[in-house]
Scaffold this active site. Structure first.
Site, PDB file in Angstrom:
ATOM      1  N   LEU A  38      24.695  70.355  62.017  1.00  0.00           N
ATOM      2  CA  LEU A  38      25.717  69.497  61.404  1.00  0.00           C
ATOM      3  C   LEU A  38      25.143  68.105  61.251  1.00  0.00           C
ATOM      4  CD1 LEU A  38      29.429  68.953  62.395  1.00  0.00           C
ATOM      5  CD2 LEU A  38      27.807  67.104  62.762  1.00  0.00           C
ATOM      6  N   ASN A  39      25.463  67.428  60.119  1.00  0.00           N
ATOM      7  CA  ASN A  39      25.216  65.984  60.075  1.00  0.00           C
ATOM      8  C   ASN A  39      26.396  65.248  59.455  1.00  0.00           C
ATOM      9  OD1 ASN A  39      23.471  67.282  57.820  1.00  0.00           O
ATOM     10  ND2 ASN A  39      23.436  65.164  57.152  1.00  0.00           N
ATOM     11  N   ASP A  40      26.277  64.581  58.329  1.00  0.00           N
ATOM     12  CA  ASP A  40      27.266  63.605  57.867  1.00  0.00           C
ATOM     13  C   ASP A  40      28.690  64.161  57.764  1.00  0.00           C
ATOM     14  OD1 ASP A  40      24.817  62.456  57.449  1.00  0.00           O
ATOM     15  OD2 ASP A  40      25.197  61.862  55.374  1.00  0.00           O
ATOM     16  N   GLN A  56      28.282  68.085  56.506  1.00  0.00           N
ATOM     17  CA  GLN A  56      27.001  68.630  56.117  1.00  0.00           C
ATOM     18  C   GLN A  56      26.628  69.738  57.099  1.00  0.00           C
ATOM     19  OE1 GLN A  56      24.612  66.973  53.379  1.00  0.00           O
ATOM     20  NE2 GLN A  56      26.774  67.215  52.939  1.00  0.00           N
ATOM     21  N   TYR A  99      25.213  67.474  49.011  1.00  0.00           N
ATOM     22  CA  TYR A  99      25.025  66.296  49.845  1.00  0.00           C
ATOM     23  C   TYR A  99      26.358  65.555  50.034  1.00  0.00           C
ATOM     24  CZ  TYR A  99      19.935  66.460  50.397  1.00  0.00           C
ATOM     25  OH  TYR A  99      18.662  66.786  50.777  1.00  0.00           O
ATOM     26  N   SER A 100      26.288  64.382  50.629  1.00  0.00           N
ATOM     27  CA  SER A 100      27.488  63.706  51.130  1.00  0.00           C
ATOM     28  C   SER A 100      28.417  63.211  50.022  1.00  0.00           C
ATOM     29  CB  SER A 100      27.091  62.532  52.028  1.00  0.00           C
ATOM     30  OG  SER A 100      26.533  63.017  53.218  1.00  0.00           O
ATOM     31  N   ARG A 168      23.346  58.133  45.688  1.00  0.00           N
ATOM     32  CA  ARG A 168      24.077  59.224  46.350  1.00  0.00           C
ATOM     33  C   ARG A 168      25.259  58.727  47.175  1.00  0.00           C
ATOM     34  NH1 ARG A 168      18.911  59.245  48.668  1.00  0.00           N
ATOM     35  NH2 ARG A 168      18.755  58.509  50.829  1.00  0.00           N
ATOM     36  N   ASP A 169      26.016  59.707  47.650  1.00  0.00           N
ATOM     37  CA  ASP A 169      27.103  59.538  48.625  1.00  0.00           C
ATOM     38  C   ASP A 169      28.308  58.795  48.047  1.00  0.00           C
ATOM     39  OD1 ASP A 169      25.066  60.586  50.193  1.00  0.00           O
ATOM     40  OD2 ASP A 169      24.580  58.671  51.133  1.00  0.00           O
ATOM     41  N   GLU A 222      22.710  54.012  52.508  1.00  0.00           N
ATOM     42  CA  GLU A 222      23.347  55.315  52.428  1.00  0.00           C
ATOM     43  C   GLU A 222      24.828  55.225  52.799  1.00  0.00           C
ATOM     44  OE1 GLU A 222      20.273  58.838  53.043  1.00  0.00           O
ATOM     45  OE2 GLU A 222      20.810  57.907  54.952  1.00  0.00           O
TER      46      GLU A 222
END
Length: 469
Positions: A38-40, A56, A99-100, A168-169, A222
């Site tokens: 797991l991340n963001d 994520q 992605y995020s 991104r994001d 980010e």
């Protein structure tokens, strides 16, 4: 559902069935993955009374891999129910990772905006100025569980020409009938900034304005976020590339915020950058507004590209990382403060109060509140190896043993200057500790893996209240 989606779903279901819910270091109060990586935090929102957290997710590789969006729901932000993978990397415009991104709740629907990652492989690329696609994509839902066809909204050619491939994001909000989006960018001159876009219809977006500091401040911003806390406008960003001076004794990347003075859409000024968290494990925070008006912040309780420390103990269990505990943001004496969401109170099982000194054995999940601190004296030792101490004007979090296979996972010391110490709150879960200083003016977060669970708090003249969960 195309064939790739079906296969990804089938493989994800299979690997999730191997998860061990009784593994030693699984968290009780923190959202974590069923299996894998797991991340963001992504798409945080409250929709039709239910809290939604997307994340994520790389279920096939505990050390990270192709990213998709896992999905969990909750009635109280404490007990989370994993629902399934919501978005798979199954289209040409997101084939190397979902992605995020964020959630916009508008006109009775949930709109998920995210970055579709594509890395070209037909020749050698630097993946900064060429070879990468950062596509802005939209998926919609009427129930928060089932999502319609993905829509490609913007590609690299739709962004300002001075930007690199790193855009991104997206974070989206509605204001006075119009829609606005911030995205983190890296310019071709390696400057980190935030790009604002605007739209009349949530679908068609145009660049509006660039936000930056007066001098170079990192090469990439980010996970940008823009919101208001008690009348104060905040621009949050996770900054990569800060070096020298104070940054040398902190994390490889930073997560913090600027006060925005003036109108961010026209003429504004950014304050000095303030960190959200001074500990080891905190990155990619995202906020959302609950239906009762509170601004809630969650972050990835991890750190990208970090060789200094890790999580060997949970990697052996087949999973890695979790979110921070949800935090309410509020303004006090000109500062943005953080505290655990108030829903935590309803899960208390037992409470005791001591003065001067408290010790206990065996508790894995607890909250310690120390108030009325005298003469700036405070010292605590958790799990026999994690030291929390105020000394000579600094509060520090330090592991006595830095063995990567031990309690610390290789973590060392983090500290910050504190003029006067008045109050400390320690929220400990099975494999994490979050420390809130002076009602959350500063916070220190870390993962830890005790061989033996214990606590010892020494603070002469203070009230020490222990709550277990």
């Amino acid at each position: 559902m195309n064939a790739l989606t079906r296969d990804l779903k089938h493989m994800t279901d299979m690997v999730e069935q191997t998860a061990d819910p009784g593994s030693r270091f699984r968290q009780k109060l923190h959202l974590m993955p069923p299996v894998g990586w797991l991340n963001d935090p992504n798409g945080l929102c409250q929709f039709q009374g239910i809290y939604h957290a997307f994340f994520q997710y790389s279920p096939f590789d505990v050390n990270g891999g192709v990213k998709m969006w896992g999905h969990a729901v909750s009635k109280d932000m404490i007990r989370w129910e994993y629902k399934d993978t919501a978005l798979y990397p199954d289209q040409p415009f997101d084939c190397h990772g979902v992605y995020s991104g964020c959630a916009l709740i508008d006109e009775g629907k949930m709109y998920l905006y995210y970055t579709g990652n594509v890395k070209l492989e037909d020749k050698e690329y630097d993946y900064i100025l060429e070879g990468r696609e950062g596509n802005t994509i939209l998926a919609e839902s009427r129930d928060g569980l089932n999502f319609g066809p993905k829509k490609l909204l913007m590609r690299n050619g739709d962004y300002p020409s001075d930007l690199s491939c790193h855009v991104r994001d997206p974070k989206v909000w509605k204001e006075k009938g119009r829609y606005y989006m911030v995205q983190g960018v890296r310019t071709k001159d390696n400057a980190g900034q935030v790009q604002i876009f605007e739209s009349d219809d949530r679908i068609n977006w145009k660049p509006k304005k660039r936000i930056s500091t007066s001098s170079l401040f990192g090469y990439m911003w980010e996970c940008p976020d823009y919101f208001t806390v008690d009348g104060q406008n905040i621009l949050s960003a996770s900054v990569q590339g800060l070096t020298g001076g104070i940054w040398e004794e902190r994390n490889v990347y930073q997560s913090g915020y600027f006060f925005v003075e003036g109108d961010i859409m026209t003429d504004s000024h950014l304050s000095e950058y303030q960190l959200w968290d001074y500990g080891f494990d905190f990155y990619a925070p995202q906020s959302f507004q609950a239906e009762d008006g509170r601004i809630i912040l969650l972050a990835w309780m991890g750190m990208p590209d970090c060789e200094e420390y890790g999580n060997i103990s949970t990697i052996r269990e087949g999973w890695q990382h979790c979110f921070t505990f949800p935090r309410e943001l509020y303004k006090k004496d000109g500062k943005i403060c953080q505290r655990p969401v108030r829903e935590l109170e309803q899960w208390k099982k037992a409470e005791r109060e001591e003065r001067d000194y408290l010790s206990a054995e065996g508790a894995k999940v607890y909250d310690i509140r120390v108030s009325g601190i005298k003469a700036n004296r405070f010292r605590a030792v958790l799990g026999e190896e994690l030291l929390l101490e105020y000394k000579e004007g600094y509060f520090r979090m330090e592991f006595e043993n830095r063995d990567k296979e031990g309690t610390s996972g290789g973590r060392g010391v983090r500290r910050s200057e504190v003029a006067v110490l008045r109050q400390v709150e320690i929220l400990a879960d099975v494999s994490s500790v979050e420390v809130f200083i002076n009602d959350g003016e500063l916070v220190f977060s870390t993962r830890y893996y005790p061989r033996h669970y214990s606590m010892e708090i020494c603070c002469k003249g203070a009230s020490i209240i222990e709550t277990v969960f």
